[in-house]
Design a protein around this motif. Structure first.
Motif, mmCIF file in Angstrom:
data_model
loop_
_atom_site.group_PDB
_atom_site.id
_atom_site.type_symbol
_atom_site.label_atom_id
_atom_site.label_comp_id
_atom_site.label_asym_id
_atom_site.label_seq_id
_atom_site.Cartn_x
_atom_site.Cartn_y
_atom_site.Cartn_z
ATOM 1 N N THR A 99 0.829 -1.200 0.000
ATOM 2 C CA THR A 99 0.000 0.000 0.000
ATOM 3 C C THR A 99 0.865 1.252 0.000
ATOM 4 O O THR A 99 2.045 1.218 0.346
ATOM 5 C CB THR A 99 -0.908 0.038 1.237
ATOM 6 N N GLY A 100 0.252 2.359 -0.386
ATOM 7 C CA GLY A 100 0.966 3.628 -0.361
ATOM 8 C C GLY A 100 0.130 4.717 -0.993
ATOM 9 O O GLY A 100 -0.855 4.437 -1.692
ATOM 10 N N PRO A 101 0.492 5.978 -0.787
ATOM 11 C CA PRO A 101 -0.221 7.083 -1.424
ATOM 12 C C PRO A 101 0.264 7.267 -2.859
ATOM 13 O O PRO A 101 1.086 8.140 -3.157
ATOM 14 C CB PRO A 101 0.141 8.287 -0.543
ATOM 15 N N PHE A 102 -0.234 6.447 -3.769
ATOM 16 C CA PHE A 102 0.217 6.477 -5.149
ATOM 17 C C PHE A 102 -0.371 7.645 -5.924
ATOM 18 O O PHE A 102 0.109 7.985 -7.005
ATOM 19 C CB PHE A 102 -0.132 5.160 -5.847
ATOM 20 N N PRO B 234 -1.663 14.161 -2.472
ATOM 21 C CA PRO B 234 -0.629 15.156 -2.153
ATOM 22 C C PRO B 234 0.756 14.588 -1.892
ATOM 23 O O PRO B 234 1.742 15.315 -1.973
ATOM 24 C CB PRO B 234 -1.189 15.840 -0.894
ATOM 25 N N ALA B 235 0.850 13.299 -1.563
ATOM 26 C CA ALA B 235 2.159 12.693 -1.289
ATOM 27 C C ALA B 235 2.507 11.629 -2.328
ATOM 28 O O ALA B 235 3.281 10.712 -2.055
ATOM 29 C CB ALA B 235 2.176 12.092 0.111
ATOM 30 N N ALA B 236 1.968 11.771 -3.536
ATOM 31 C CA ALA B 236 2.131 10.740 -4.558
ATOM 32 C C ALA B 236 3.593 10.520 -4.940
ATOM 33 O O ALA B 236 4.004 9.383 -5.201
ATOM 34 C CB ALA B 236 1.314 11.091 -5.792
ATOM 35 N N SER B 237 4.382 11.571 -4.984
ATOM 36 C CA SER B 237 5.788 11.413 -5.360
ATOM 37 C C SER B 237 6.510 10.480 -4.397
ATOM 38 O O SER B 237 7.267 9.590 -4.810
ATOM 39 C CB SER B 237 6.485 12.783 -5.384
ATOM 40 N N ALA B 238 6.261 10.647 -3.101
ATOM 41 C CA ALA B 238 6.860 9.768 -2.096
ATOM 42 C C ALA B 238 6.247 8.373 -2.161
ATOM 43 O O ALA B 238 6.954 7.366 -2.049
ATOM 44 C CB ALA B 238 6.671 10.363 -0.694
ATOM 45 N N GLY B 239 4.931 8.293 -2.347
ATOM 46 C CA GLY B 239 4.258 7.007 -2.386
ATOM 47 C C GLY B 239 4.675 6.153 -3.567
ATOM 48 O O GLY B 239 4.847 4.939 -3.441
ATOM 49 N N GLN C 48 3.607 15.946 6.140
ATOM 50 C CA GLN C 48 3.774 14.794 5.258
ATOM 51 C C GLN C 48 3.695 15.197 3.792
ATOM 52 O O GLN C 48 3.813 14.345 2.909
ATOM 53 C CB GLN C 48 2.679 13.753 5.531
ATOM 54 N N VAL C 49 3.491 16.481 3.555
ATOM 55 C CA VAL C 49 3.284 16.974 2.187
ATOM 56 C C VAL C 49 4.454 17.883 1.820
ATOM 57 O O VAL C 49 4.519 19.043 2.240
ATOM 58 C CB VAL C 49 1.946 17.720 2.059
ATOM 59 N N ALA C 50 5.373 17.359 1.014
ATOM 60 C CA ALA C 50 6.583 18.110 0.676
ATOM 61 C C ALA C 50 6.267 19.399 -0.074
ATOM 62 O O ALA C 50 6.967 20.406 0.080
ATOM 63 C CB ALA C 50 7.526 17.231 -0.136
ATOM 64 N N SER C 51 5.228 19.378 -0.888
ATOM 65 C CA SER C 51 4.872 20.592 -1.627
ATOM 66 C C SER C 51 4.438 21.707 -0.683
ATOM 67 O O SER C 51 4.628 22.896 -0.987
ATOM 68 C CB SER C 51 3.761 20.294 -2.636
ATOM 69 N N GLY D 53 11.391 6.258 -0.439
ATOM 70 C CA GLY D 53 10.827 4.926 -0.518
ATOM 71 C C GLY D 53 11.782 3.785 -0.234
ATOM 72 O O GLY D 53 11.354 2.631 -0.104
ATOM 73 N N ALA D 54 13.079 4.070 -0.124
ATOM 74 C CA ALA D 54 14.056 2.994 0.042
ATOM 75 C C ALA D 54 13.778 2.075 1.241
ATOM 76 O O ALA D 54 13.931 0.849 1.126
ATOM 77 C CB ALA D 54 15.462 3.575 0.126
ATOM 78 N N PRO D 55 13.350 2.599 2.406
ATOM 79 C CA PRO D 55 13.048 1.690 3.520
ATOM 80 C C PRO D 55 11.924 0.694 3.224
ATOM 81 O O PRO D 55 11.816 -0.329 3.911
ATOM 82 C CB PRO D 55 12.659 2.647 4.659
ATOM 83 N N THR D 56 11.104 0.963 2.217
ATOM 84 C CA THR D 56 10.044 0.024 1.867
ATOM 85 C C THR D 56 10.634 -1.283 1.342
ATOM 86 O O THR D 56 10.053 -2.360 1.533
ATOM 87 C CB THR D 56 9.088 0.655 0.835
ATOM 88 N N PHE D 57 11.767 -1.214 0.666
ATOM 89 C CA PHE D 57 12.488 -2.433 0.265
ATOM 90 C C PHE D 57 12.736 -3.296 1.493
ATOM 91 O O PHE D 57 12.487 -4.512 1.474
ATOM 92 C CB PHE D 57 13.812 -2.022 -0.388
ATOM 93 N N VAL D 58 13.192 -2.666 2.577
ATOM 94 C CA VAL D 58 13.499 -3.391 3.807
ATOM 95 C C VAL D 58 12.210 -3.848 4.497
ATOM 96 O O VAL D 58 12.166 -4.925 5.106
ATOM 97 C CB VAL D 58 14.347 -2.519 4.747
#
Length: 336
Positions: free
Chosen positions: A43-46, A49-54, A255-258, A326-331
């Protein structure tokens, strides 16, 4: 242990954390994978407002899937380990707790799903986590940092129960302490100075901002504690206030970089000359990219991690540049 870091653009303060859980006890799942294939929810915010991170999180999960199913070497995984093939069910939560709750119901109802990479946002875990828990599904997040999620003495931790929710990033009490120490030691904040601490009126930033404010006050530093909903993007009144009070640092929990980008721009337009410090939710270099600003992060820049280089190269070939969020999601998926 997983080595993580809280960093600023110009300096890095390293901390270490293991996969966090209230209790490592094994939990039952209503679904039983066969020896050949297991299904995991991702899951994730694909969108939103946080789509870039998701999307960065989703794409790092896909990199793990390719390497796992392809039998390739993965740090921490013994070569002799017999691997069950994995299949993903991907679900967009939009960084919206109501949507996360709906997604949790859908995943809980899918008898093929044995565990979930969830959820990205702390407020999503507050809303959707209990639903997954009631369905017997364990879930691991690569970014949710609200401290109470793994504290069984709090309402959040009590509802999620021991062993169901885990994270592979440090919680916000660690982040707040590291950030305040950085402000004092690197930005010269001391007695008599004022720090504006702003949250975005949601489950992630409010306790983080409260913790940071308490630590600053304990050090005899003046705190101007403010709150503005994430949906409100006009920061003019806060910018004017920061200038009028000659604030030395603006600490923005979001949570919103913009929103961080807009806030900083509006501060500068009003003549603000102090430092700007965004929390780990703003760590999206595709969206918040102001030279000289400081950003707290729950992981190192993945481009600077030698052991991750083969995976970074794969990521860039398939998806382009990573913003490292997103790198920690790999872990997280590896932990599952």
């Amino acid at each position: 242990a997983i080595v993580v870091a809280v960093s600023a653009v110009t300096a890095v303060a390293a901390i270490a954390a293991s996969v966090a859980s209230a209790d490592p006890a094994r939990v039952a799942s209503p679904a039983a994978p066969n020896c050949r294939l297991a299904t995991i929810g991702v899951t994730g915010p694909f969108t939103g407002p946080a789509a870039s991170a998701g999307l960065d999180q989703r794409n790092w999960a896909r990199i793990f899937l390719t390497n796992w199913n392809g039998g390739r070497a993965i740090p921490g995984v013994p070569r002799s380990l017999k691997r069950t093939k994995l299949k993903f069910v991907e679900a967009d939560t939009q960084l919206n707790p109501q949507v996360a709750a709906t997604v949790a119901v859908q995943l809980r109802s899918n008898k093929d799903v044995v565990a979930v990479n969830a959820f990205s946002g702390s407020q999503e875990n507050v809303a959707g986590g209990p639903i997954l828990r009631r369905g017997g599904l364990s879930f691991v997040s690569g970014s949710a940092t609200r401290a109470s999620l793994t504290d069984p003495s709090t309402p959040d931790g009590a509802v999620l129960k021991n062993g169901f929710f885990r994270r592979v990033v440090p919680h916000d009490n660690i982040q707040a302490g590291t950030d305040v120490t950085f402000m004092r030691q690197k930005l010269g904040v001391g007695s008599g100075d004022t720090v504006m601490v702003v949250d975005q009126a949601e489950a992630y930033s409010v306790p983080l901002a409260n913790r940071a404010a308490a630590l600053l006050r304990a050090a005899n530093i003046e705190v101007d504690r403010q709150s503005q909903a994430a949906s409100q993007t006009d920061f003019t009144s806060l910018a004017n206030r920061a200038v009028a009070q000659r604030v030395k640092v603006v600490f923005f929990g979001s949570q919103v970089a913009s929103n961080a980008q807009l806030f900083y721009q509006q501060l500068k337009a009003r003549g603000y000359n102090g430092a700007f410090f965004g929390s780990d939710g703003t760590f999206d270099s595709n969206t918040f990219k102001v030279p000289g600003a400081y950003i707290s992060s729950f992981s190192l820049d993945i481009n600077d991690v030698p052991i991750a280089r083969p995976f970074v190269n794969q990521f860039k070939t398939r998806f382009g540049e990573t913003n490292s969020f997103g790198a920690p999601t790999f872990v997280a998926v590896q932990a599952i």
